[in-house]
Every structure is written in structure tokens, then in C-alpha cells.
Design a protein around this motif. Structure first.
Motif, short mmCIF file in Angstrom:
data_model
loop_
_atom_site.label_atom_id
_atom_site.label_comp_id
_atom_site.label_asym_id
_atom_site.label_seq_id
_atom_site.Cartn_x
_atom_site.Cartn_y
_atom_site.Cartn_z
N UNK A 1 0.43 -1.15 0.12
CA UNK A 1 0.02 0.09 -0.44
C UNK A 1 0.98 1.51 -0.22
N UNK A 2 1.77 1.56 -1.23
CA UNK A 2 2.47 3.01 -0.72
C UNK A 2 1.82 3.87 -0.98
N UNK A 3 1.53 4.69 -0.51
CA UNK A 3 1.39 6.43 -0.91
C UNK A 3 2.10 6.96 -1.60
N UNK A 4 1.11 7.39 -3.11
CA UNK A 4 1.73 7.98 -4.32
C UNK A 4 0.98 8.73 -4.14
N UNK A 5 1.78 10.45 -4.44
CA UNK A 5 0.93 11.50 -5.17
C UNK A 5 0.76 11.40 -6.65
N UNK A 6 0.09 11.70 -7.67
CA UNK A 6 0.14 11.77 -9.16
C UNK A 6 -0.44 13.48 -9.39
N UNK A 7 0.34 14.02 -9.91
CA UNK A 7 0.24 15.78 -10.23
C UNK A 7 0.54 15.55 -11.32
N UNK A 8 -0.41 16.04 -12.19
CA UNK A 8 -0.60 17.14 -13.60
C UNK A 8 -1.72 16.91 -14.17
N UNK A 9 -2.10 17.04 -15.54
CA UNK A 9 -2.66 16.68 -16.80
C UNK A 9 -3.78 15.84 -16.60
N UNK B 1 -2.21 0.85 -4.58
CA UNK B 1 -1.77 2.17 -4.15
C UNK B 1 -2.49 2.93 -2.74
N UNK B 2 -2.39 3.92 -2.30
CA UNK B 2 -2.82 4.08 -1.49
C UNK B 2 -2.77 6.17 -2.28
N UNK B 3 -3.86 6.45 -2.98
CA UNK B 3 -3.66 7.48 -4.58
C UNK B 3 -3.72 9.27 -3.95
N UNK B 4 -3.81 9.85 -4.01
CA UNK B 4 -3.95 10.89 -4.13
C UNK B 4 -3.33 11.82 -5.50
N UNK B 5 -4.13 12.76 -5.77
CA UNK B 5 -4.57 13.35 -7.21
C UNK B 5 -3.89 14.77 -6.95
#
Length: 535
Positions: free
Chosen positions: A50-58, A105-109
Motif C-alpha cells: 500500500x505505498x502512498x503515491x501522489x500523481x500531479x499533472x494534467x 496504492x494509496x493514491x492522491x491526485x
């Protein structure tokens, strides 16, 4: 992957009832940091991290509209499509986030959308997938980017894009303001910059500043049409496609498998342009090429769909690669896993995701893949009729390690089709003693077959593979070891029909033996001052 057919027993997929994994010495589950091969249990094991991943973008909303078309427009020579089906899916950075969530994954956008219907639908689907939208900024003056594809009879006829002509400055300022908080406590950050302007100006400056203070274990991946503006981040990975790499190199990468050699030859130039520790160039039907700062490289080979009406396989690739690296899987194994995930989604229509269970089932399909010599001979005959060259290699491949995967990748590049002949269990015992093999031939075959560089797997029980060589007559016989061709009993058989023997990198037997002993002793990885490191 074209392997399939007669099996040798129970395959390598799934966890055993006691929690042990099927591909690990004496029932011991391997540390992810030492796992080199792909197996059906691996996606679940990665998801459990469960890695924490931030996706930044379009962020984009993809539309797939379809219906019958049986007449032409009166006003122009254009087909009329009677729309009967409308489907919408998150695209761009949002698709990367959806794939990460689907893989565990634990995802934030973080990004910008409008308050229009497209923005509302995009946010709804992200929330339904469990993606944290705390850092997703909404602006009433912004048009949410959409890409609508019109198709009929499985053929895309038209795509029309709708995007903001100009992004409001206050929207950019709002996004920039939340980025320092967004990157905190993340195991990985993925920057998806497709050139819409969302990640320009104040947003890029604030994000670069926040990531410049990142900890040593925070992974940064840049997936950008132009990675050069992000070189100052010194990302761990940059993932340009072939066209983007060509622009970085100021050259033309024509279609075909020779692109991989061009990319490898210009590896240092790509690393310098992107500022990255490693660069992965995606080549669509030709797989991917990884180049690293120490000069080493790694290939994957795609298993493309015959008919393609899909989008977003690159997003899936980046998501799976990020998840695997954030969970400590070695880089080359992460690349193979990402290729497998991309291979899954190219067989789906529209914009789709690859989930943990689906990826596990795909890898499990390589269990029971060993062909008999007669079956293999029929396949090889067909490949030769297409002008393809066959490379054959053999070995025990008991506990896969980096030396094995590097050697198999080198062998693949000697020809077009790579066949791996595995020693049977009894043959391994004769060669290495009663305590080997650690893994049964069914498990070994499943793991080897899952490698993208391997086309076919077979099993032999004779003292040498000479009978198999004489039946298959490969153009190239590859062997990894401290040999010369004159030392090999197989050389005479190969040269008798005009074949060639190639000696590749030395794969020390003590690598496997030492690995088995460390696992049995409950020890971690041994770091040697002379060992070749992997990012």
C-alpha cells in the motif's frame, strides 16, 4: 509471449495456504528487494505494501462514443455515426492515478478541473476508485480537458479535443499553494506533464522546491512530453516515449526494433537531458529500453494486441512501474512487471486499468507453459518461414537473480525468438545434488516464461541439450558462463549444421547458492563494495 502448451504439473501461481509463496527457496517468501522474476503472487504482494503515491499533472476525461455507420453525410464526404453508446473514463494523469489505485496504492491526485459536467464526472470516477481528491482544485472559469473518440465497427473515425485556451492565474496559484502539503508523507510522486500549461510557471516552481527537500526514500517519476524542464528535480525515473526521446536526442527514431539499439547507444545523452538516475523509453509494440547511469541497460518486449482500439497503456506502464519501485522491487523486475501490466490493457477497448487480480491471472497464465520438443519444432518452423532467427539457451534457472535476467536479455538480442530449455528436476539433482532444485520445473518454467524477453520454454532430461539442439537447429546457441566455445560439448553439434555459439556474461553458480543460504538463514541482502548497484 508465444509460449503455451503441455505442462509439467502444478503451475506457479497463487499463495500457498500457509502464506508461503510458491517461488521461494524451501518455502521461504523472498524479500521484494531481491525478487527478480515475475510470478502470479507478486501483484498481490506488492498491493499489500500500500505505498502512498501522489500523481500531479494534467487530468483528462476520455470519451468513447460508438454506433453503427451505414451512410454518408450529404454536406460532405464523411460517414454518419448514429451514437448508441457513450462511455467516459479518466485519462492522462487521472488514468495513471486510477491504475495505481487498482494496483493497490494509496493514491492522491493534484491538478486542475472545471466545475463543468466533465469535471464533475472525472472527480466522481476518481472518488469511486478510492483516489484522494483533497488536492484536486476546481475552478468555475476552467474548461475540463476532454478527448472524445468516435468509432464504428471497432474503428476510431474521429477524435475531438476540448481544452481551456488559457488557464486562470488564480487556479494555478491555488494548485501551487497546496503542493508542499501534497508531497508530504508520500512514498512516490509521479509528475504527468503533457504540456497543457497546468504544470508551468508557479506550479512547477513550487513543486520543484517541495521535492528538492524530499527524503532519500521518496521516489520521483517524471512522465512528461518534454522532461527537460524537470531535470533540476534529478528524478529517479524519466519515462519518455519514442517521439519524446527523439526530440531529446534531436534525431529521428524510425519505426522498428532497431530503435532500441539507438536509444541504448544514446543512453548517457538521455540521462543528461532528463537529469534522471534512470530513463525508460517506451517503444509501443517494441517494448521498452531502460538505460542507467552506470552504463547498463535492460529491455522488455511487448506482446501487442492484433487489433488495437485502446488508449492509456503508457499510463498503466508508469503506474505499475511506480508501484513496484515504491514497494522496493528491483528496477529491472519492476520494468518487466510494468510491461506485463501494459500488455494486459492493450487487449481492452477504450481507456482502461489493470488491477491486481487481473495482473496476477495474467502472470498465472504462464504456468504450465513448457512445450514439448515436437510442439516447439512446429512453432519454430513457422517463425523461420517468416525469416526470424532462433536463439536457444539452457540452464537450471532455479532461483532467478540479476545475472540470469541480464543474460537472458542479452540472449534475446542475438536474434528474434528466444527459447529457454530448462533442466528437468531430476537433471538438476544429478548436476547439483539432492537438495536442488529449490523450485520445481513447473514453477521455474512459469517464472521464466513470464519474462518478456522469453518466447518459448521447454524442458530436457538428457545430460546435455545436444539432442534438443539437433532437433531444433537454432541459428544461435547462447551460453552464459566462464566458457569458451571449445569447452562446450554442444559446440560441435551446433556448428555441424552451420549454427553459431555465443558466450554471454558469466552467471556465477555461487550467486544462487549464496542467495538460498541467506534466505534459509533469515538474512537480508549482502551489499558488496564491488557489486553493481541498481537504482
Amino acid at each position: 509471449m508465444t509460449a503455451g502448451g503441455a505442462g509439467q504439473g502444478q503451475g506457479g501461481g497463487g499463495n500457498l495456504p500457509d502464506g508461503h509463496v510458491p517461488y521461494g527457496p524451501a518455502g521461504y517468501g523472498p524479500e521484494l528487494s531481491e525478487q527478480r522474476g515475475l510470478a502470479a503472487w507478486l501483484p498481490r504482494r506488492l498491493a499489500e505494501q500500500h505505498p502512498a503515491v501522489l500523481v500531479v499533472g494534467d487530468l483528462i476525461l476520455d470519451g468513447w462514443w460508438s454506433g453503427p455507420s451505414d451512410r454518408m453525410c450529404r454536406e460532405a464526404p464523411a460517414p454518419v455515426v448514429d451514437i448508441t453508446r457513450r462511455e467516459f473514463s479518466p485519462g492522462g494523469a487521472a488514468n495513471t492515478a486510477m491504475n495505481l489505485a487498482s494496483l493497490g496504492a494509496r493514491v492522491s491526485v493534484a491538478g486542475l478541473i472545471g466545475t463543468d459536467d466533465a469535471g464533475t464526472e472525472l472527480k466522481r470516477q476518481l472518488l469511486a476508485a478510492g483516489v484522494d481528491t483533497t488536492f484536486l482544485m476546481e475552478d468555475p472559469d476552467l474548461v475540463t480537458t476532454t478527448k472524445i473518440r468516435i468509432s464504428s465497427g471497432g474503428q476510431v473515425l474521429l477524435r475531438f479535443d476540448d481544452a481551456a485556451a488559457e488557464i486562470p492565474e488564480d487556479a494555478l496559484a491555488a494548485l501551487a499553494a497546496v503542493l508542499p502539503a501534497a508531497v508530504e508523507r508520500q512514498d512516490a510522486v509521479v509528475v504527468c506533464d503533457y504540456g497543457t500549461g497546468v504544470l508551468a510557471g508557479p506550479v512547477r516552481g513550487r513543486l520543484t522546491g517541495a521535492l528538492a527537500r524530499r527524503g532519500p526514500n521518496q521516489l520521483v517519476v517524471v512522465d512528461a512530453h518534454d522532461p527537460r524542464p524537470w531535470a533540476g528535480l534529478e528524478p529517479d525515473l524519466a519515462t519518455p516515449n519514442a517521439q519524446e526521446a527523439a526530440r531529446l536526442l534531436d534525431c529521428r527514431l524510425s519505426g522498428g526494433p532497431e530503435r532500441a539499439a539507438v536509444v541504448t547507444g544514446h543512453g548517457q545523452q538521455l540521462l543528461k537531458a532528463t537529469g534522471a538516475r534512470a530513463v525508460v523509453v517506451t517503444l509501443d509494440r517494441d517494448g521498452t529500453v531502460l538505460v542507467m547511469a552506470d552504463g547498463t541497460s535492460h529491455r522488455t518486449w511487448a506482446r501487442p494486441a492484433t487489433e488495437k482500439q485502446a488508449s492509456g497503456a503508457g499510463d498503466t506502464f508508469v503506474a505499475a512501474l511506480t508501484l513496484a519501485r515504491a514497494a522496493s522491487l528491483p528496477l529491472t523486475a519492476s520494468l518487466d512487471l510494468a510491461q506485463a501490466a501494459a500488455d494486459v490493457v492493450v487487449h481492452h477497448p477504450g481507456t482502461s486499468v489493470c488491477g491486481t487480480d487481473e495482473l496476477g491471472r495474467y502472470l498465472e497464465s504462464f504456468a504450465d507453459t513448457a512445450l514439448t520438443a515436437d510442439e516447439l519444432e512446429r512453432h519454430i518452423r513457422a517463425h523461420r518461414s517468416d525469416g526470424q532467427r532462433v536463439v536457444l539457451t539452457n540452464g537450471c534457472f532455479d532461483v532467478l537473480h540479476r545475472g540470469h535476467t541480464r543474460y537472458l536479455n542479452q540472449a534475446k538480442q542475438l536474434g528474434d525468438i528466444l527459447v529457454v530449455a530448462l533442466n528437468s528436476d531430476e537433471s538438476v539433482r544429478r548436476l547439483k545434488g539432492p537438495e536442488r532444485p529449490i523450485n520445481s520445473v513447473a514453477d521455474r518454467a512459469a517464472v521464466i516464461a513470464a519474462l518478456s524477453c522469453v518466447d518459448y520454454v521447454t524442458v530436457f532430461d538428457t545430460p546435455t541439450p545436444i539432442p534438443l539442439i539437433e532437433q531444433l537447429r537454432p541459428e544461435i546457441y547462447a551460453k552464459g558462463g566462464d566458457y569458451t566455445p571449445e569447452m562446450l560439448a554442444e559446440t560441435e553439434a551446433v556448428e555441424a549444421y552451420g549454427g553459431r555459439v555465443c558466450i554471454l556474461d558469466y552467471v556465477a553458480e555461487r550467486s544462487t547458492t549464496a542467495m538460498v543460504q541467506r534466505i534459509r538463514n533469515g538474512e537480508g541482502a549482502v551489499v558488496s563494495e564491488t557489486a553493481v548497484s541498481e537504482p
